[in-house]
Design a protein around this motif. Structure first.
Motif, mmCIF file in Angstrom:
data_model
loop_
_atom_site.group_PDB
_atom_site.id
_atom_site.type_symbol
_atom_site.label_atom_id
_atom_site.label_comp_id
_atom_site.label_asym_id
_atom_site.label_seq_id
_atom_site.Cartn_x
_atom_site.Cartn_y
_atom_site.Cartn_z
ATOM 1 N N ASP A 1 30.940 39.585 15.864
ATOM 2 C CA ASP A 1 29.820 40.181 16.596
ATOM 3 C C ASP A 1 28.605 39.261 16.571
ATOM 4 O O ASP A 1 28.266 38.680 15.531
ATOM 5 N N ARG B 1 28.755 33.502 20.086
ATOM 6 C CA ARG B 1 29.179 33.033 21.404
ATOM 7 C C ARG B 1 30.356 32.082 21.230
ATOM 8 O O ARG B 1 30.321 31.190 20.379
ATOM 9 N N ALA C 1 37.186 38.018 22.005
ATOM 10 C CA ALA C 1 36.413 39.115 22.593
ATOM 11 C C ALA C 1 36.686 40.421 21.849
ATOM 12 O O ALA C 1 35.767 41.207 21.584
ATOM 13 N N HIS D 1 30.981 37.211 22.374
ATOM 14 C CA HIS D 1 30.791 37.031 23.816
ATOM 15 C C HIS D 1 31.518 35.745 24.176
ATOM 16 O O HIS D 1 31.176 34.668 23.670
ATOM 17 N N ARG E 1 36.679 42.342 30.879
ATOM 18 C CA ARG E 1 35.552 43.275 30.986
ATOM 19 C C ARG E 1 36.018 44.709 31.179
ATOM 20 O O ARG E 1 35.359 45.656 30.707
ATOM 21 N N LEU F 1 34.959 44.636 26.925
ATOM 22 C CA LEU F 1 34.630 43.460 26.128
ATOM 23 C C LEU F 1 33.692 42.550 26.915
ATOM 24 O O LEU F 1 33.497 42.713 28.112
ATOM 25 N N SER F 2 33.108 41.581 26.215
ATOM 26 C CA SER F 2 32.060 40.742 26.796
ATOM 27 C C SER F 2 32.606 39.360 27.151
ATOM 28 O O SER F 2 33.070 38.625 26.266
ATOM 29 N N ALA F 3 32.537 39.010 28.434
ATOM 30 C CA ALA F 3 33.068 37.724 28.875
ATOM 31 C C ALA F 3 32.393 37.274 30.156
ATOM 32 O O ALA F 3 31.878 38.092 30.928
ATOM 33 N N GLU F 4 32.394 35.969 30.364
ATOM 34 C CA GLU F 4 31.925 35.389 31.611
ATOM 35 C C GLU F 4 32.722 34.125 31.898
ATOM 36 O O GLU F 4 33.421 33.596 31.030
#
Length: 254
Positions: free
Chosen positions: A12, A15, A34, A39, A58, A62-65
């Protein structure tokens, strides 16, 4: 009596950059990180596959790009990483293989495989480390290597050579950056079922040979790598650096 407590496997607030994340082992690593709370920035050359992967992650809450990136383009990679906030976790899963008899190796194939597997991996790792050092932050940098970094294989002279090289620079970087609390390790999978290995597994005699070499008697799955990458990325491996985590079903135990 005060009992010791297991260090957290959670990520948590961190990055993570995963190169080669649009499919196979790279995608599995991105999902694992993730799920542990990081992230995750998924990087690869194909925007369509990246967008599909990010959207699927997502949908799981969960957090992703996505980050369209060709690791073989050193200038673009350096600029892209420098433009981002520091990554506390790197997983470099970008790589290629052009298998064939050593006597028939074409120089252009040799250069292409070394260009991505060694040159690209080296400078991506350096770029992420530079960001951490400048920010005074610790990190865990993980290169996806191979069991072929520790043994040889028929038709794999070039690929094996690149992975041996990855092991070498990983150990040296671990020594240099240890004082900055930056850990550098490799994961060494055996044959894993992915879209890239579909051709190899299409030959029953080759599958039989592989499963006979793997002491656990089965081919590897992407899921077999996911726990390993979470471990190396997290505080659970806080004293682990400069080493290779074998996920080979016992292949190299001989």
């Amino acid at each position: 009596m005060k009992l010791p407590r297991t260090p957290s496997f959670r990520l948590d607030g961190r990055r993570a950059l995963v190169a080669g994340a649009s499919s196979g082992i790279g995608l599995g690593c991105a999902v694992a990180l993730a799920e542990a709370g990081a992230h995750v920035v998924l990087a690869a050359r194909s925007p369509e596959k990246l967008d599909e992967a990010v959207e699927a992650i997502r949908r799981e809450g969960l957090s992703a790009e996505a980050l369209v990136l060709d690791v073989a383009d050193l200038e673009a990679t350096e600029a892209a990483v420098a433009a981002e906030r520091p990554f506390q976790v790197l997983v470099n899963s970008a790589g290629i293989a052009r298998h064939g008899p050593a006597a028939d190796t074409a120089p252009e194939d040799f250069d292409a495989v070394f260009g991505l597997n060694v040159r690209g991996a080296y400078f991506l790792t350096r770029a992420v480390a530079k960001g951490l050092i400048a920010a005074g932050q610790p990190g865990s940098l993980i290169n996806i290597s191979s069991q072929m970094a520790h043994v040889g294989g028929i038709d794999r002279a070039v690929y094996s050579a690149t992975k041996h090289a990855v092991e070498g620079f990983t150990k040296s970087m671990a020594i240099e950056w240890g004082p900055a609390a930056i850990r550098v390790n490799t994961i060494c999978p055996t044959f894993i079922r992915t879209p890239l290995t579909k051709q190899t597994f299409s030959k029953p005699e080759r599958v039989q040979w592989i499963t006979e070499k793997i002491k656990l008697g089965r081919l590897g799955r992407v899921e077999d790598i996911m726990g390993a990458v979470t471990y190396l990325a997290s505080d659970a491996s806080a004293m682990v650096t400069g080493t290779a985590l074998m996920v080979d079903g016992g292949w190299t135990a001989d």
